[in-house]
Design an enzyme around this catalytic site. Structure first.
Site, PDB file in Angstrom:
ATOM      1  N   TYR A  57       6.626 -20.771 -10.935  1.00 29.83           N
ATOM      2  CA  TYR A  57       7.593 -20.624 -11.931  1.00 29.83           C
ATOM      3  C   TYR A  57       8.245 -21.836 -12.050  1.00 29.83           C
ATOM      4  O   TYR A  57       8.748 -22.151 -13.307  1.00 29.83           O
ATOM      5  CB  TYR A  57       8.438 -19.491 -11.689  1.00 29.83           C
ATOM      6  CG  TYR A  57       8.091 -18.014 -12.164  1.00 29.83           C
ATOM      7  CD1 TYR A  57       7.868 -17.967 -13.553  1.00 29.83           C
ATOM      8  CD2 TYR A  57       8.033 -17.079 -11.395  1.00 29.83           C
ATOM      9  CE1 TYR A  57       7.306 -16.827 -13.950  1.00 29.83           C
ATOM     10  CE2 TYR A  57       7.283 -15.797 -11.806  1.00 29.83           C
ATOM     11  CZ  TYR A  57       7.075 -15.739 -13.134  1.00 29.83           C
ATOM     12  OH  TYR A  57       6.489 -14.586 -13.614  1.00 29.83           O
ATOM     13  N   TYR A 229      12.897 -11.126  -8.538  1.00 29.69           N
ATOM     14  CA  TYR A 229      12.048  -9.980  -8.991  1.00 29.69           C
ATOM     15  C   TYR A 229      12.432  -8.660  -8.556  1.00 29.69           C
ATOM     16  O   TYR A 229      13.451  -8.621  -7.541  1.00 29.69           O
ATOM     17  CB  TYR A 229      10.646 -10.443  -7.822  1.00 29.69           C
ATOM     18  CG  TYR A 229       9.483  -9.424  -8.284  1.00 29.69           C
ATOM     19  CD1 TYR A 229       8.812  -9.284  -9.602  1.00 29.69           C
ATOM     20  CD2 TYR A 229       9.049  -8.696  -7.231  1.00 29.69           C
ATOM     21  CE1 TYR A 229       7.971  -8.615  -9.780  1.00 29.69           C
ATOM     22  CE2 TYR A 229       7.811  -7.752  -7.651  1.00 29.69           C
ATOM     23  CZ  TYR A 229       7.494  -7.718  -8.953  1.00 29.69           C
ATOM     24  OH  TYR A 229       6.382  -6.707  -9.055  1.00 29.69           O
ATOM     25  N   TYR A 239       9.658  -4.848  -0.937  1.00 26.23           N
ATOM     26  CA  TYR A 239      10.290  -5.841  -1.876  1.00 26.23           C
ATOM     27  C   TYR A 239      11.728  -5.673  -2.158  1.00 26.23           C
ATOM     28  O   TYR A 239      12.565  -6.170  -1.390  1.00 26.23           O
ATOM     29  CB  TYR A 239       9.431  -6.244  -2.948  1.00 26.23           C
ATOM     30  CG  TYR A 239       9.977  -7.556  -3.726  1.00 26.23           C
ATOM     31  CD1 TYR A 239       9.192  -8.709  -3.395  1.00 26.23           C
ATOM     32  CD2 TYR A 239      11.064  -7.649  -4.250  1.00 26.23           C
ATOM     33  CE1 TYR A 239       9.432 -10.111  -3.739  1.00 26.23           C
ATOM     34  CE2 TYR A 239      11.379  -8.885  -4.435  1.00 26.23           C
ATOM     35  CZ  TYR A 239      10.741 -10.112  -4.328  1.00 26.23           C
ATOM     36  OH  TYR A 239      11.032 -11.346  -4.872  1.00 26.23           O
TER      37      TYR A 239
END
Ligand code: NAD
Length: 398
Positions: A57, A229, A239
């Site tokens: 990114y 995220y 996550y």
């Protein structure tokens, strides 16, 4: 200058070398696409610092800022230079390729290869901005690192990718053997949680911005954006609700305090951009995620929603950073680029396939082959148009 034939060498799934020509083509392809899509903008960024600018990114951000908006860029990253027969890391070659394109296009580019967490690296960046650039109007924070040495204490923290509170069992693909197996991840200890937050939380981002303010290197209205995220519920235990998620929540709360600070000091802004899951060196290291990343791209492509890091960042700049009136933020004040990933129909498709996947049908039911190819491409291998039997110069510098 020595030339050599570079064949992919792996330790397990990870490539331990990189192909300079493949990396060059990757960067060139991104730069060309950005140039093609470039549009006039009301508030184009002019002087941009990208922290974590060599891959993923961050590299996409640097390319979009430079080739889409003619910004002067300073890129900070941590990569290995070539040494004798040993190739450099992909991010090093990506940067060589970036400079080779920026020079002829008259785009100022400076790169700093060092530990962004250190005070020394921050000082070196300040020196470059002061002497060779103008005050920054945009700072992108895109670091992904497994460890960080705290500059005050000298203590090195290592992140742990684990669930929090209770163990998490799910299926994952063992990347070397391509076996689909059940994996149980034990919950992180308090120390592991604290370490992960120390590495991937907001502390270092805050230090960069405070340093830049102190040194008067931020322009009026300067903005900073850090990447986060969230992902689907399927991956939350490892996550969003896991150690890395707690670090990201810390990053997000840092955005609030930095936003207040920047508003008060220079009429600026600090924001979080929640990006979609893409194949990068960082994301492939998270358990369960590679299998998810073998299902997500085909589910998106079928609906014409396919995006890689470049398309995501083009959208970030075109819709949120450069226009006079940016698109709306979510209820928590975040930029959302993960809207397509999280669409109900996309996630329903993934969830319906997930329980069916076995070692035997992995390649038939998922695009594991695409995941693998995409991963190898990050290192400059399996890139279209490159003849891997041809010797190439590996001792390159920007
Ligand atoms: P990446 O591994 O491709 O890039 C990491 C960058 O950080 C590289 O430029 C690397 O050189 C640099 N870096 C690492 N340690 C450093 C150090 N000590 N000093 C200086 N530079 C250092 O990772 P990525 O996936 O592009 O991740 C970038 C950000 O985007 C992370 O915050 C990540 O959480 C976020 N993100 C990633 C995804 C995804 O699916 N990959 C999705 C959403 C958000």
């Amino acid at each position: 200058m020595p030339q050599q034939i570079v064949k992919r060498r792996s330790r397990g799934f990870i490539c331990v070398n990189a192909h300079p020509e493949g990396c060059r083509r990757n960067v060139e392809r991104w730069a060309e696409a950005v140039r093609e899509h470039a549009q006039p903008a009301a508030r184009p960024p002019r002087n941009v610092l990208v922290i974590g600018a060599s891959t993923g990114y961050g590299l996409a951000s640097r390319i979009v800022a430079a080739f889409g908006y003619q910004a002067r860029t300073l890129g900070v990253f941590f990569e290995r230079a070539p040494e004798g027969e040993k190739t450099a890391t992909a991010g090093f070659y990506n940067t060589v390729a970036f400079h080779a394109l920026a020079g002829p296009a008259n785009l100022f580019a400076a790169s700093l290869n060092g530990d962004a967490f250190s005070a020394e690296c921050k000082r070196a960046a300040a020196e470059i901005i002061r002497k060779q650039m103008e005050p920054l109007d945009l700072v992108i924070y895109s670091l992904a690192s497994p460890k960080r040495t705290n500059p005050d204490t000298g203590v090195t923290h290592s992140s742990a990718l684990k669930p929090v509170g209770e163990a998490f069992t799910n299926k994952t693909v063992e990347l070397d053997s391509e076996k689909v197996v059940s994996v149980t991840l034990a919950p992180a200890s308090e120390a592991e949680i604290a370490d992960t937050v120390a590495v991937m939380g907001g502390d270092d981002w805050r230090r960069w911005i405070e340093m830049l303010l102190e040194e008067k290197l931020l322009a009026d209205g300067a903005r900073t954006v850090a990447y986060s995220y969230i992902g689907p519920e399927l991956t939350w235990p490892i996550y969003r609700d896991g150690t890395i998620g707690l670090a990201k929540k810390d990053l997000e709360s840092t955005a609030h305090s930095l936003d207040a600070l920047l508003r008060a000091r220079c009429g600026g802004q600090a924001q979080i951009s929640v990006n979609k899951a893409v194949v990068t060196q960082a994301s492939a290291a998270i358990p369960v995620v590679p299998l998810y990343l073998s299902l997500l791209p085909p589910a998106l492509a079928r609906r014409d929603f396919g995006e890689g890091p470049l398309e995501q960042i083009e959208r970030l700049f075109a819709e949120f950073i450069a226009p006079e009136t940016p698109k709306p933020l979510d209820d928590a004040g975040r930029i959302r680029l993960d809207d397509r990933e999280l669409r109900t129909e996309v996630q329903e498709e993934i969830m319906s396939l997930w329980p069916q996947i076995t070692t035997e049908n992995l390649r038939a039911l998922t695009d594991f082959a695409g995941f693998q190819r995409e991963f190898r491409r990050l290192f400059g291998f399996e890139v279209e148009g490159v003849d891997y039997d041809e010797p190439v110069e590996t001792d390159l510098r920007w």
